[in-house]
Design a protein around this motif. Structure first.
Motif, PDB file in Angstrom:
ATOM      1  N   ASN A 172       0.818  -1.220   0.000  1.00 56.66           N
ATOM      2  CA  ASN A 172       0.000   0.000   0.000  1.00 56.66           C
ATOM      3  C   ASN A 172       0.851   1.269   0.000  1.00 56.66           C
ATOM      4  OD1 ASN A 172      -2.467  -1.332  -0.071  1.00 56.66           O
ATOM      5  ND2 ASN A 172      -2.608  -1.492   2.145  1.00 56.66           N
ATOM      6  N   ASP A 173       1.945   1.255   0.775  1.00 59.63           N
ATOM      7  CA  ASP A 173       2.839   2.421   0.787  1.00 59.63           C
ATOM      8  C   ASP A 173       3.410   2.681  -0.609  1.00 59.63           C
ATOM      9  OD1 ASP A 173       2.382   2.812   3.446  1.00 59.63           O
ATOM     10  OD2 ASP A 173       4.337   2.064   4.127  1.00 59.63           O
ATOM     11  N   ALA A 174       3.785   1.611  -1.295  1.00 58.14           N
ATOM     12  CA  ALA A 174       4.330   1.759  -2.643  1.00 58.14           C
ATOM     13  C   ALA A 174       3.280   2.325  -3.596  1.00 58.14           C
ATOM     14  CB  ALA A 174       4.840   0.419  -3.158  1.00 58.14           C
ATOM     15  N   ALA A 175       2.035   1.867  -3.455  1.00 59.20           N
ATOM     16  CA  ALA A 175       0.965   2.352  -4.327  1.00 59.20           C
ATOM     17  C   ALA A 175       0.721   3.844  -4.125  1.00 59.20           C
ATOM     18  CB  ALA A 175      -0.318   1.562  -4.061  1.00 59.20           C
ATOM     19  N   PHE A 176       0.680   4.274  -2.870  1.00 60.74           N
ATOM     20  CA  PHE A 176       0.443   5.698  -2.595  1.00 60.74           C
ATOM     21  C   PHE A 176       1.639   6.557  -3.031  1.00 60.74           C
ATOM     22  CE2 PHE A 176      -2.882   4.121   0.356  1.00 60.74           C
ATOM     23  CZ  PHE A 176      -3.933   4.900  -0.126  1.00 60.74           C
ATOM     24  N   GLN A 177       2.831   6.003  -2.954  1.00 62.31           N
ATOM     25  CA  GLN A 177       4.000   6.734  -3.432  1.00 62.31           C
ATOM     26  C   GLN A 177       3.931   6.920  -4.948  1.00 62.31           C
ATOM     27  OE1 GLN A 177       6.280   8.273  -1.745  1.00 62.31           O
ATOM     28  NE2 GLN A 177       7.461   8.932  -3.519  1.00 62.31           N
ATOM     29  N   ALA A 178       3.532   5.864  -5.651  1.00 61.49           N
ATOM     30  CA  ALA A 178       3.377   5.962  -7.104  1.00 61.49           C
ATOM     31  C   ALA A 178       2.306   6.993  -7.456  1.00 61.49           C
ATOM     32  CB  ALA A 178       3.015   4.602  -7.686  1.00 61.49           C
ATOM     33  N   GLN A 179       1.241   7.030  -6.676  1.00 62.36           N
ATOM     34  CA  GLN A 179       0.189   8.025  -6.898  1.00 62.36           C
ATOM     35  C   GLN A 179       0.732   9.446  -6.742  1.00 62.36           C
ATOM     36  OE1 GLN A 179      -2.595   8.838  -3.720  1.00 62.36           O
ATOM     37  NE2 GLN A 179      -4.341   8.751  -5.123  1.00 62.36           N
ATOM     38  N   ARG A 180       1.517   9.674  -5.677  1.00 61.59           N
ATOM     39  CA  ARG A 180       2.074  11.007  -5.440  1.00 61.59           C
ATOM     40  C   ARG A 180       2.984  11.438  -6.590  1.00 61.59           C
ATOM     41  NH1 ARG A 180       1.917   9.258   0.043  1.00 61.59           N
ATOM     42  NH2 ARG A 180       3.924   8.196  -0.158  1.00 61.59           N
ATOM     43  N   ILE A 181       3.828  10.519  -7.050  1.00 57.02           N
ATOM     44  CA  ILE A 181       4.754  10.848  -8.137  1.00 57.02           C
ATOM     45  C   ILE A 181       3.984  11.125  -9.422  1.00 57.02           C
ATOM     46  CG2 ILE A 181       6.612   9.955  -9.583  1.00 57.02           C
ATOM     47  CD1 ILE A 181       7.538   8.320  -7.134  1.00 57.02           C
ATOM     48  N   ALA A 182       3.002  10.273  -9.729  1.00 54.85           N
ATOM     49  CA  ALA A 182       2.218  10.444 -10.957  1.00 54.85           C
ATOM     50  C   ALA A 182       1.468  11.765 -10.945  1.00 54.85           C
ATOM     51  CB  ALA A 182       1.248   9.276 -11.119  1.00 54.85           C
ATOM     52  N   ARG A 183       0.858  12.100  -9.817  1.00 49.61           N
ATOM     53  CA  ARG A 183       0.121  13.368  -9.735  1.00 49.61           C
ATOM     54  C   ARG A 183       1.049  14.559  -9.920  1.00 49.61           C
ATOM     55  NH1 ARG A 183      -4.437  12.831  -4.872  1.00 49.61           N
ATOM     56  NH2 ARG A 183      -5.926  11.555  -6.062  1.00 49.61           N
ATOM     57  N   ALA A 184       2.229  14.496  -9.306  1.00 47.87           N
ATOM     58  CA  ALA A 184       3.197  15.586  -9.448  1.00 47.87           C
ATOM     59  C   ALA A 184       3.648  15.721 -10.897  1.00 47.87           C
ATOM     60  CB  ALA A 184       4.398  15.343  -8.533  1.00 47.87           C
ATOM     61  N   ASP A 185       3.891  14.593 -11.557  1.00 41.59           N
ATOM     62  CA  ASP A 185       4.328  14.629 -12.959  1.00 41.59           C
ATOM     63  C   ASP A 185       3.236  15.196 -13.861  1.00 41.59           C
ATOM     64  OD1 ASP A 185       6.739  13.594 -12.228  1.00 41.59           O
ATOM     65  OD2 ASP A 185       6.343  11.555 -12.918  1.00 41.59           O
ATOM     66  N   VAL A 186       1.992  14.801 -13.602  1.00 43.11           N
ATOM     67  CA  VAL A 186       0.879  15.296 -14.420  1.00 43.11           C
ATOM     68  C   VAL A 186       0.721  16.807 -14.245  1.00 43.11           C
ATOM     69  CG1 VAL A 186      -1.641  15.269 -14.641  1.00 43.11           C
ATOM     70  CG2 VAL A 186      -0.377  13.123 -14.557  1.00 43.11           C
ATOM     71  N   ARG A 187       0.856  17.293 -13.017  1.00 42.26           N
ATOM     72  CA  ARG A 187       0.769  18.744 -12.781  1.00 42.26           C
ATOM     73  C   ARG A 187       1.860  19.486 -13.545  1.00 42.26           C
ATOM     74  NH1 ARG A 187       0.352  17.176  -7.244  1.00 42.26           N
ATOM     75  NH2 ARG A 187      -1.797  17.224  -6.495  1.00 42.26           N
ATOM     76  N   GLU A 188       3.050  18.891 -13.597  1.00 40.68           N
ATOM     77  CA  GLU A 188       4.201  19.570 -14.181  1.00 40.68           C
ATOM     78  C   GLU A 188       4.287  19.410 -15.692  1.00 40.68           C
ATOM     79  OE1 GLU A 188       9.091  19.625 -13.722  1.00 40.68           O
ATOM     80  OE2 GLU A 188       7.853  18.598 -12.235  1.00 40.68           O
ATOM     81  N   GLU A 189       3.945  18.231 -16.202  1.00 37.13           N
ATOM     82  CA  GLU A 189       4.213  17.919 -17.599  1.00 37.13           C
ATOM     83  C   GLU A 189       3.007  18.076 -18.526  1.00 37.13           C
ATOM     84  OE1 GLU A 189       7.188  17.333 -18.606  1.00 37.13           O
ATOM     85  OE2 GLU A 189       8.131  17.197 -16.635  1.00 37.13           O
ATOM     86  N   MET A 190       1.795  18.054 -17.984  1.00 35.79           N
ATOM     87  CA  MET A 190       0.605  18.088 -18.833  1.00 35.79           C
ATOM     88  C   MET A 190      -0.137  19.405 -18.709  1.00 35.79           C
ATOM     89  SD  MET A 190      -1.115  14.308 -18.516  1.00 35.79           S
ATOM     90  CE  MET A 190      -0.216  12.826 -18.963  1.00 35.79           C
ATOM     91  N   VAL A 191      -0.915  19.719 -19.742  1.00 37.12           N
ATOM     92  CA  VAL A 191      -1.815  20.870 -19.686  1.00 37.12           C
ATOM     93  C   VAL A 191      -3.079  20.412 -18.968  1.00 37.12           C
ATOM     94  CG1 VAL A 191      -3.193  22.492 -21.014  1.00 37.12           C
ATOM     95  CG2 VAL A 191      -0.908  21.857 -21.810  1.00 37.12           C
ATOM     96  N   ASN A 192      -3.299  20.933 -17.762  1.00 34.89           N
ATOM     97  CA  ASN A 192      -4.450  20.519 -16.958  1.00 34.89           C
ATOM     98  C   ASN A 192      -5.558  21.559 -17.081  1.00 34.89           C
ATOM     99  OD1 ASN A 192      -3.507  18.049 -15.325  1.00 34.89           O
ATOM    100  ND2 ASN A 192      -1.816  19.490 -15.115  1.00 34.89           N
ATOM    101  N   ARG A 193      -6.665  21.149 -17.682  1.00 30.67           N
ATOM    102  CA  ARG A 193      -7.773  22.082 -17.888  1.00 30.67           C
ATOM    103  C   ARG A 193      -8.713  22.121 -16.695  1.00 30.67           C
ATOM    104  NH1 ARG A 193      -7.397  19.477 -23.245  1.00 30.67           N
ATOM    105  NH2 ARG A 193      -6.284  20.933 -24.589  1.00 30.67           N
ATOM    106  N   ASN A 194      -8.525  21.204 -15.766  1.00 28.09           N
ATOM    107  CA  ASN A 194      -9.305  21.216 -14.525  1.00 28.09           C
ATOM    108  C   ASN A 194      -8.576  20.373 -13.487  1.00 28.09           C
ATOM    109  OD1 ASN A 194      -9.861  18.477 -15.175  1.00 28.09           O
ATOM    110  ND2 ASN A 194     -11.633  19.095 -16.372  1.00 28.09           N
ATOM    111  N   ARG A 195      -9.090  20.358 -12.271  1.00 29.81           N
ATOM    112  CA  ARG A 195      -8.455  19.594 -11.197  1.00 29.81           C
ATOM    113  C   ARG A 195      -8.761  18.098 -11.297  1.00 29.81           C
ATOM    114  NH1 ARG A 195      -9.681  23.371  -5.845  1.00 29.81           N
ATOM    115  NH2 ARG A 195      -8.558  25.227  -6.556  1.00 29.81           N
TER     116      ARG A 195
END
Length: 235
Positions: free
Chosen positions: A33-56
């Protein structure tokens, strides 16, 4: 004659057996579970930084389904997005038309960002969304495409309809009619010129998984230490 006291050894054996039976499954579950939540945190950070986010929603759509079982062989947590389009971003895709006309691509004007804002960073405004647009049935009037377009614009302005479908040759799509009856103007809100659209790969989950994989031994060590301390077997 020498005597050997095996009481300590047997006590340690009992502790290890107890640990294997009771504590070990908790440690492995926490690691997963810790690994899954860590992957979630990294993915969310990457999406915020690398993608054009039109909404939350895009970032929040990346969620974790934890594992709850203590049966080690069945422990598995899932990380992914509940948004269908995030799969297209991960693996790439080709969108093809579903009707007579081409694939609908919302313009920057539809989102209130002017005519030339690239890339569009907002969703279309509510009235400009495809689901909210009603088009008048096109009439086969006029002897040329240009005449048909002029008639469609004029009729829309006279009847108060805001949207028309126009075929301008190389460009076609849904236009918004503005400016009143005397001098109506048009602004494209949905470009339907293309028969298909290629969505290039933009992985957001695979990199997060790879980075998290390197952290799993540390997660596991922490989980084991926690269980050992909890049972007084480690200080």
């Amino acid at each position: 004659m020498f005597g050997v006291d095996t009481r300590d050894i047997k006590e340690m054996e009992r502790d290890l057996k107890t640990f294997a039976r009771k504590a070990y499954p908790f440690a492995t579950r926490k690691t997963v579970n810790d690994a899954a939540f860590q992957a979630q945190r990294i993915a969310r950070a990457d999406v915020r930084e690398e993608m054009v986010n039109r909404n939350r929603f895009t970032v929040q759509s990346i969620q974790v389904e934890q594992t709850k079982t203590l049966q080690v062989s069945r422990q598995a947590a899932v990380v992914g997005s509940i948004a269908d389009y995030m799969e297209d971003q991960e693996f790439g895709a080709v969108k093809t038309k579903t009707g007579k006309e081409g694939v609908s691509i919302a313009t920057s004007y539809s989102a209130g960002q002017g005519d030339n804002a690239q890339p569009r960073t907002r969703l279309p405004r509510k009235p400009n969304r495809m689901a909210n647009i009603q088009l008048q049935r096109r009439r086969k009037k006029g002897t040329s495409r240009k005449q048909q377009n002029l008639i469609a614009i004029k009729q829309a302005a006279e009847t108060g309809r805001k949207y028309v479908f126009l075929d301008l040759g190389r460009t076609k799509g849904i236009f918004k009619v503005t400016g009143g009856k005397r001098r109506p103007k048009i602004k494209m809100v949905h470009d339907m010129s293309r028969q298909s659209v290629v969505i290039p790969k933009n992985p957001w989950l695979a990199p997060a998984f790879e980075e998290t994989t390197r952290m799993i031994p540390a997660f596991y060590a922490d989980a084991l230490r926690f269980q050992l301390r909890r049972r007084g077997l480690f200080r």
